[in-house]
Scaffold this motif. Structure first.
Motif, mmCIF file in Angstrom:
data_model
loop_
_atom_site.group_PDB
_atom_site.id
_atom_site.type_symbol
_atom_site.label_atom_id
_atom_site.label_comp_id
_atom_site.label_asym_id
_atom_site.label_seq_id
_atom_site.Cartn_x
_atom_site.Cartn_y
_atom_site.Cartn_z
ATOM 1 N N GLU A 157 0.826 -1.211 0.000
ATOM 2 C CA GLU A 157 0.000 0.000 0.000
ATOM 3 C C GLU A 157 0.860 1.261 0.000
ATOM 4 O OE1 GLU A 157 -2.609 -0.205 3.324
ATOM 5 O OE2 GLU A 157 -3.765 -1.914 2.553
ATOM 6 N N VAL A 158 1.903 1.256 0.812
ATOM 7 C CA VAL A 158 2.773 2.435 0.888
ATOM 8 C C VAL A 158 3.538 2.610 -0.425
ATOM 9 C CG1 VAL A 158 4.704 3.502 2.115
ATOM 10 C CG2 VAL A 158 2.976 2.235 3.381
ATOM 11 N N ASP A 160 2.502 1.790 -3.415
ATOM 12 C CA ASP A 160 1.547 2.367 -4.363
ATOM 13 C C ASP A 160 1.287 3.842 -4.061
ATOM 14 O OD1 ASP A 160 1.362 -0.081 -5.596
ATOM 15 O OD2 ASP A 160 -0.432 -0.703 -4.483
ATOM 16 N N GLU A 161 1.241 4.169 -2.792
ATOM 17 C CA GLU A 161 1.003 5.551 -2.375
ATOM 18 C C GLU A 161 2.128 6.471 -2.849
ATOM 19 O OE1 GLU A 161 1.304 7.913 1.832
ATOM 20 O OE2 GLU A 161 0.243 5.989 1.853
ATOM 21 N N LEU A 162 3.363 5.988 -2.781
ATOM 22 C CA LEU A 162 4.522 6.780 -3.198
ATOM 23 C C LEU A 162 4.879 6.567 -4.672
ATOM 24 C CD1 LEU A 162 6.837 6.313 -0.072
ATOM 25 C CD2 LEU A 162 5.382 8.252 -0.627
ATOM 26 N N LYS A 163 4.107 5.742 -5.359
ATOM 27 C CA LYS A 163 4.291 5.480 -6.789
ATOM 28 C C LYS A 163 5.686 4.915 -7.077
ATOM 29 C CE LYS A 163 1.051 9.117 -8.092
ATOM 30 N NZ LYS A 163 0.848 10.388 -8.851
ATOM 31 N N LYS A 202 3.178 1.285 8.945
ATOM 32 C CA LYS A 202 3.057 2.129 7.757
ATOM 33 C C LYS A 202 3.989 3.333 7.842
ATOM 34 C CE LYS A 202 -0.994 2.457 5.932
ATOM 35 N NZ LYS A 202 -2.422 2.802 5.645
ATOM 36 N N ARG A 206 6.940 4.200 5.193
ATOM 37 C CA ARG A 206 6.973 5.506 4.520
ATOM 38 C C ARG A 206 8.335 6.169 4.655
ATOM 39 N NH1 ARG A 206 1.114 7.631 6.617
ATOM 40 N NH2 ARG A 206 -0.155 6.834 4.889
#
Length: 280
Positions: A157-158, A160-163, A202, A206
């Motif tokens: 998830e992280v 994907d969040e940071l691409k 998470k 990050r």
């Protein structure tokens, strides 16, 4: 070798002056400039200690007149040589051939600057070898004392969040360590074997993935190269320390940029707790 060492000395002097200046201005710049720009300022000093900018300045006048000077010198040398040969063949100015010089043994002369040049080169080689060996031992030790985390939904998830599309391995370390990112070619994130709730986990992901996204490992490797080339300069180590600190500060700032107050507090608490557990 002498010219290379001279260039290194000039670069080292430039870096020392700039590092000292930034250390004096640090209480002011830390308030006026963002963490990102502070990192770039220190990186500019690294560039100054690696790249001799003056060597890229075109010497048009030198190139313009150099051929004429060389031609004039060559013709003068030839004329002088012909005169000397004529005098020798005619028996000198008084008609008497000069006596042959006795064979003398060549004298060995050691230039002190050349000696320092080779001592510097030996120091660079030793610094690189010891640094690389310690890093390899460090990686081997942590890999041996860790297990691979095959799948983690929070980590995905992280990412994907940071691409971030790059494959990054996650390993759980049995050693007493804090979370860290290692490896440029094959990046790996090591996590301590400490139970974390989903939100804290998470936050850790990050932080480490932000280091990867900002290429902080590359900056630290370049900083190591500066330390190796300028191993005799104490300001090079001050510069390296400030690069590491500015990377951490810029990373923390980027992570908490869009967080509310509660999330920021949780992030700082998670990072500090893991750091304290490592010390204890």
């Amino acid at each position: 070798m002498r010219e290379i060492f001279k260039t290194v000395l000039v670069l080292s002097a430039e870096g020392a002056v700039l590092t000292l200046l930034l250390m004096i201005l640090k209480p002011y710049t830390s308030k006026k400039f963002s963490a990102r720009w502070q990192k770039y300022i220190w990186l500019a000093v690294i560039v100054c200690m690696l790249v001799p900018a003056w060597k890229f300045i075109p010497e048009r006048n030198v190139q313009k007149y150099a051929p004429q000077i060389v031609t004039t010198r060559q013709s003068t040398n030839r004329t002088d040589a012909n005169i000397v040969d004529t005098k020798i063949n005619n028996g000198g100015e008084n008609g008497v051939k000069p006596a042959e010089n006795p064979v003398t043994k060549p004298k060995i002369r050691i230039n002190i600057f050349d000696l320092f040049s080779y001592l510097w080169l030996i120091g660079v080689i030793v610094f690189f070898i010891l640094g690389a060996a310690n890093y390899c031992v460090f990686l081997a030790k942590h890999r041996k004392n860790s297990i691979n985390l095959e799948e983690n939904r929070t980590f995905d998830e992280v990412k994907d969040e940071l691409k971030i599309k790059r494959k990054i391995c996650v390993r759980i370390s049995r050693a007493d360590t804090s979370p860290m990112l290692v490896g440029m070619v094959f990046p790996v994130i090591y996590l301590p074997s400490v139970p974390l709730d989903k939100e804290s986990e998470k936050m850790v992901f990050r932080h480490e993935l932000m280091h990867f996204k900002k290429r902080d490992l590359l900056y630290k490797y370049i900083s190591f190269a500066v330390n190796a080339l300028h191993w005799f300069n104490p300001f090079a180590y001050v510069l390296s320390t400030n690069i590491a600190e500015s990377c951490e500060t810029a990373c923390d700032t980027a992570v908490v940029k869009n967080m509310d107050g509660d999330m920021k507090n949780l992030y700082m608490k998670t990072i500090l707790d893991l750091a304290q557990k490592k010390k204890s």
